[in-house]
Design a protein around this motif. Structure first.
Motif, PDB file in Angstrom:
ATOM      1  N   PHE A 348       0.852  -1.193   0.000  1.00  0.00           N
ATOM      2  CA  PHE A 348       0.000   0.000   0.000  1.00  0.00           C
ATOM      3  C   PHE A 348       0.885   1.240   0.000  1.00  0.00           C
ATOM      4  O   PHE A 348       2.062   1.193   0.365  1.00  0.00           O
ATOM      5  CB  PHE A 348      -0.955   0.025   1.204  1.00  0.00           C
ATOM      6  N   PHE A 349       0.329   2.331  -0.451  1.00  0.00           N
ATOM      7  CA  PHE A 349       0.996   3.636  -0.415  1.00  0.00           C
ATOM      8  C   PHE A 349      -0.069   4.671  -0.088  1.00  0.00           C
ATOM      9  O   PHE A 349      -0.982   4.919  -0.878  1.00  0.00           O
ATOM     10  CB  PHE A 349       1.668   3.952  -1.749  1.00  0.00           C
ATOM     11  N   LEU A 350       0.026   5.263   1.103  1.00  0.00           N
ATOM     12  CA  LEU A 350      -0.992   6.180   1.598  1.00  0.00           C
ATOM     13  C   LEU A 350      -0.431   7.598   1.655  1.00  0.00           C
ATOM     14  O   LEU A 350       0.687   7.811   2.136  1.00  0.00           O
ATOM     15  CB  LEU A 350      -1.454   5.751   2.989  1.00  0.00           C
ATOM     16  N   VAL A 351      -1.217   8.548   1.184  1.00  0.00           N
ATOM     17  CA  VAL A 351      -0.811   9.953   1.193  1.00  0.00           C
ATOM     18  C   VAL A 351      -1.975  10.781   1.716  1.00  0.00           C
ATOM     19  O   VAL A 351      -3.108  10.656   1.244  1.00  0.00           O
ATOM     20  CB  VAL A 351      -0.427  10.444  -0.218  1.00  0.00           C
ATOM     21  N   ASP A 352      -1.696  11.605   2.706  1.00  0.00           N
ATOM     22  CA  ASP A 352      -2.692  12.531   3.244  1.00  0.00           C
ATOM     23  C   ASP A 352      -1.949  13.601   4.021  1.00  0.00           C
ATOM     24  O   ASP A 352      -0.729  13.507   4.218  1.00  0.00           O
ATOM     25  CB  ASP A 352      -3.683  11.793   4.150  1.00  0.00           C
ATOM     26  N   SER A 353      -2.660  14.615   4.457  1.00  0.00           N
ATOM     27  CA  SER A 353      -2.008  15.613   5.305  1.00  0.00           C
ATOM     28  C   SER A 353      -1.697  14.990   6.660  1.00  0.00           C
ATOM     29  O   SER A 353      -2.392  14.071   7.115  1.00  0.00           O
ATOM     30  CB  SER A 353      -2.904  16.841   5.472  1.00  0.00           C
ATOM     31  N   PHE A 354      -0.653  15.492   7.304  1.00  0.00           N
ATOM     32  CA  PHE A 354      -0.241  14.951   8.597  1.00  0.00           C
ATOM     33  C   PHE A 354      -1.368  15.094   9.621  1.00  0.00           C
ATOM     34  O   PHE A 354      -1.629  14.177  10.403  1.00  0.00           O
ATOM     35  CB  PHE A 354       1.018  15.683   9.067  1.00  0.00           C
ATOM     36  N   GLY A 355      -2.061  16.228   9.589  1.00  0.00           N
ATOM     37  CA  GLY A 355      -3.153  16.455  10.535  1.00  0.00           C
ATOM     38  C   GLY A 355      -4.300  15.487  10.335  1.00  0.00           C
ATOM     39  O   GLY A 355      -4.868  14.971  11.304  1.00  0.00           O
ATOM     40  N   ASN A 356      -4.651  15.189   9.073  1.00  0.00           N
ATOM     41  CA  ASN A 356      -5.743  14.253   8.807  1.00  0.00           C
ATOM     42  C   ASN A 356      -5.424  12.860   9.329  1.00  0.00           C
ATOM     43  O   ASN A 356      -6.277  12.186   9.921  1.00  0.00           O
ATOM     44  CB  ASN A 356      -6.038  14.188   7.312  1.00  0.00           C
ATOM     45  N   MET A 357      -4.188  12.416   9.098  1.00  0.00           N
ATOM     46  CA  MET A 357      -3.816  11.083   9.580  1.00  0.00           C
ATOM     47  C   MET A 357      -3.873  11.021  11.098  1.00  0.00           C
ATOM     48  O   MET A 357      -4.337  10.039  11.673  1.00  0.00           O
ATOM     49  CB  MET A 357      -2.424  10.706   9.076  1.00  0.00           C
ATOM     50  N   LEU A 358      -3.402  12.076  11.763  1.00  0.00           N
ATOM     51  CA  LEU A 358      -3.469  12.086  13.226  1.00  0.00           C
ATOM     52  C   LEU A 358      -4.915  12.086  13.708  1.00  0.00           C
ATOM     53  O   LEU A 358      -5.244  11.432  14.705  1.00  0.00           O
ATOM     54  CB  LEU A 358      -2.730  13.314  13.771  1.00  0.00           C
ATOM     55  N   ARG A 359      -5.783  12.814  13.006  1.00  0.00           N
ATOM     56  CA  ARG A 359      -7.199  12.812  13.400  1.00  0.00           C
ATOM     57  C   ARG A 359      -7.807  11.419  13.259  1.00  0.00           C
ATOM     58  O   ARG A 359      -8.547  10.953  14.136  1.00  0.00           O
ATOM     59  CB  ARG A 359      -7.976  13.823  12.541  1.00  0.00           C
ATOM     60  N   HIS A 360      -7.492  10.749  12.163  1.00  0.00           N
ATOM     61  CA  HIS A 360      -8.027   9.400  11.962  1.00  0.00           C
ATOM     62  C   HIS A 360      -7.518   8.439  13.039  1.00  0.00           C
ATOM     63  O   HIS A 360      -8.277   7.611  13.550  1.00  0.00           O
ATOM     64  CB  HIS A 360      -7.624   8.884  10.583  1.00  0.00           C
ATOM     65  N   ILE A 361      -6.241   8.552  13.379  1.00  0.00           N
ATOM     66  CA  ILE A 361      -5.677   7.665  14.412  1.00  0.00           C
ATOM     67  C   ILE A 361      -6.309   7.973  15.765  1.00  0.00           C
ATOM     68  O   ILE A 361      -6.638   7.060  16.536  1.00  0.00           O
ATOM     69  CB  ILE A 361      -4.145   7.819  14.475  1.00  0.00           C
ATOM     70  N   GLY A 362      -6.482   9.274  16.071  1.00  0.00           N
ATOM     71  CA  GLY A 362      -7.115   9.650  17.332  1.00  0.00           C
ATOM     72  C   GLY A 362      -8.537   9.124  17.439  1.00  0.00           C
ATOM     73  O   GLY A 362      -8.965   8.647  18.498  1.00  0.00           O
ATOM     74  N   GLU A 363      -9.296   9.197  16.340  1.00  0.00           N
ATOM     75  CA  GLU A 363     -10.661   8.662  16.335  1.00  0.00           C
ATOM     76  C   GLU A 363     -10.652   7.148  16.532  1.00  0.00           C
ATOM     77  O   GLU A 363     -11.530   6.594  17.210  1.00  0.00           O
ATOM     78  CB  GLU A 363     -11.338   9.027  15.006  1.00  0.00           C
ATOM     79  N   HIS A 364      -9.666   6.490  15.942  1.00  0.00           N
ATOM     80  CA  HIS A 364      -9.532   5.033  16.114  1.00  0.00           C
ATOM     81  C   HIS A 364      -9.319   4.683  17.587  1.00  0.00           C
ATOM     82  O   HIS A 364      -9.980   3.784  18.124  1.00  0.00           O
ATOM     83  CB  HIS A 364      -8.365   4.538  15.266  1.00  0.00           C
ATOM     84  N   TYR A 365      -8.398   5.394  18.253  1.00  0.00           N
ATOM     85  CA  TYR A 365      -8.148   5.122  19.668  1.00  0.00           C
ATOM     86  C   TYR A 365      -9.391   5.427  20.509  1.00  0.00           C
ATOM     87  O   TYR A 365      -9.660   4.746  21.503  1.00  0.00           O
ATOM     88  CB  TYR A 365      -6.970   5.955  20.167  1.00  0.00           C
TER      89      TYR A 365
END
Length: 585
Positions: A348-365
């Protein structure tokens, strides 16, 4: 897209002025020994270049990684490297049992060095030329300076030429001679590079990539064509994917640098994961490492700091880490590579803004939050901990399913629904072990919160962090009732080894109408063991009556998979409530 991002990474590192990546014509090699020469080309002594490094909790001796002239890509053909190579090419002898081929390799190395250094009039260059003129391969095994390290020397370790106990590469005239030779030796025709969009000399063979777990130790290719079936329009090798020599060198140098960085590389299943931010600052990798794979490592970001970062990103506030303000709009890249015979597979190769990825990870936790036992020391559940919940603890190979692991990481980083294989893996382990751990309960809760399902929805109060005593969901209540009945059995028989959970749990979760009448009758028999006036009798009878009132007159005949998830969450939360009460007392 992948190659373009890696070329940009290479250029970012060069602009920082750091020596993490080599210049064009140069590469990284793991060097074990230095062959120190005198002015006449004779061997003065052998320098040990290996150093002590921490690998996990152990301290081991490993080769030193040095900048050397670009190593060639070998298969079965004879191709020498300049100044840094193994004993086959520098001594003309090895332990492979093919002396004739070893002599051919030595002669090829001699011709290469003579052609590059013949006109260089420095003492170091003349010493190397004289070495090849005077060296006799048969004397290798009789040299006293090689006696202690002869086995390692002949087994393929890299050896670098030294003069006066200084690397030959410190001689500027030698470096210049190599650079001129490399610049003249373009391997392909000219064309438009598909990465840079500019006309350039096209690379027929791309540099090798090293450091992917499970791939060949000598390195593998990310771009290659090794059979006519892969070629088209009568093009050969790299002509089928026109990439300029500069772009090929740059992407390989950047990727090898990422794979060589042990602090910012992880293995999930069979996939090696690397990640970086636009601009090349390592602080983004530090935060990404903690967010994706767990905080709290020595010298890294703590759970408290990570929680603060998630809160500030969610609220749109600026984030400061290690005295540096983070730009949450920067592009952040995550690349997963898996071995595949003689080449690599881009999982896989994922590209997004750093803030978006952190938001997604935070929602996951946030979705994973569930009541935890007192002995559980994990503040949050890192990815490796979640994936381990799908693995048989008694199996020799405790590696989770590679595809499931990769799909789960992608879902977390991009905010996508979790893969069904994650839930299935957890359900299989619950049926096999009759055990619902915090991690398994958290996965069930997170899965149904993110992957909305009419049978197990947030509105019914099932997917809560702690026990929801007001929830009227029948499968959830059945799980609670099963936990109460198990509690009664343990109170009546404190020394019991196997409870009703070991025998009836799976049947109760799937076909409650067949099992619960038997279990309730059994509970009444257990309570008859208590003396009249025992306060436990009215307490448990009250609990059973209250829960039976929520269930209704009949038990469901069958529960679907989502409803079984509700049952398991009810059982887990009711059980943890029991232990919490003991702790409070």
């Amino acid at each position: 897209m992948i190659l373009q991002a890696l070329v940009k990474r290479y250029e970012d590192l060069l602009n920082q002025g750091e020596e993490k990546v080599p210049r064009l014509g140069w590469g990284k090699a793991k060097v074990s020994f230095g062959l120190n020469l005198n002015e006449d080309g004779g061997v003065e002594d052998l320098l040990i270049l290996r150093v002590l490094q921490n690998v996990g909790k152990k301290e081991v001796t490993l080769p030193r990684t040095l900048d050397v002239p670009m190593p060639v890509k070998r298969a079965v053909d004879i191709k020498p490297n300049f100044l840094c190579d193994n004993s086959t090419y520098l001594f003309g002898v090895d332990e492979k049992g093919k002396p004739a081929r070893s002599i051919q390799c030595f002669q090829a190395s001699k011709e290469l060095h003579k052609s590059i250094l013949d006109k260089v009039e420095t003492p170091a260059a003349r010493a190397v030329c004289r070495y090849f003129e005077t060296w006799d391969p048969e004397q290798t095994l009789t040299q006293e300076v090689f006696a202690e390290n002869q086995k390692d020397l002949l087994s393929g370790a890299n050896i670098l030429f030294y003069f006066d106990r200084k690397s030959i590469l410190q001689d500027e005239a030698v470096r210049q001679a190599w650079q001129e030779y490399y610049d003249r030796s373009g391997s392909g025709s000219r064309g438009i590079c598909m990465v840079t969009g500019q006309e350039a000399s096209l690379a027929l063979l791309h540099p090798v990539i090293k450091g992917v777990v499970g791939a060949q130790a000598m390195g593998t290719s990310l771009v290659s064509f090794n059979a006519p079936a892969f070629c088209s329009y009568e093009k050969e090798q790299g002509g089928n994917a026109p990439v300029g020599e500069y772009a090929a060198f740059a992407y390989a140098a950047a990727l090898n640098e990422l794979l060589n960085d042990r602090e910012h590389k992880k293995t999930i299943g069979d996939t090696t994961v690397v990640y970086w931010a636009e601009g090349g600052e390592s602080v983004y990798q530090d935060v990404g490492m903690a967010a994706m794979f767990g905080a709290g490592e020595e010298g890294g970001i703590t759970d408290q700091e990570l929680s603060m970062i998630f809160d500030r990103v969610r609220q749109g506030e600026p984030v400061k880490v290690e005295e540096q303000w983070l730009d949450t709009e920067k592009h952040f890249y995550v690349l997963g590579l898996a071995p595949n015979a003689a080449r690599l597979t881009g999982r896989f190769f994922l590209v997004d803004s750093f803030g978006n990825m952190l938001r997604h990870i935070g929602e996951h936790y946030k979705r994973l939050e569930i009541v935890r036992p007192a002995y559980d020391t994990f503040q949050t559940l890192p990815l490796w901990k979640l994936l381990s919940e799908t693995v048989n603890k008694n199996a020799k190979d405790k590696t989770p399913s590679p595809q499931m692991a990769a799909d789960t990481l992608q879902a977390i980083l991009m905010g996508r629904p979790y893969p069904a294989s994650l839930l299935n893996g957890v359900m299989i382990r619950i049926r096999a072990e009759k055990e619902i751990t915090r991690g398994r309960a958290a996965i069930i809760k997170a899965y149904y919160l993110r992957n909305k399902n009419k049978d197990c929805s947030e509105k019914e109060g099932v997917l809560e962090m702690e026990l929801n005593e007001q929830c009227t969901n029948v499968p959830y209540t059945l799980g609670r009732l099963f936990a109460v009945l198990e509690h009664i059995q343990k109170e009546a028989n404190p020394d019991i080894n196997a409870t009703i959970k070991d025998r009836y749990f799976n049947a109760a979760a799937s076909t409650p109408a067949q099992v619960f009448p038997v279990l309730i009758n059994l509970a009444q028999k257990h309570m008859r063991k208590w003396k009249d006036g025992d306060k436990r009798k009215p307490y448990f009878n009250g609990q059973i009556g209250e829960l039976m009132g929520l269930i209704g007159e009949e038990f469901p005949r069958r529960l679907t998979l989502p409803k079984q998830g509700s049952f398991q969450l009810g059982y887990y939360c009711q059980t943890q409530k029991r232990y919490q009460k003991k702790e409070d007392k």
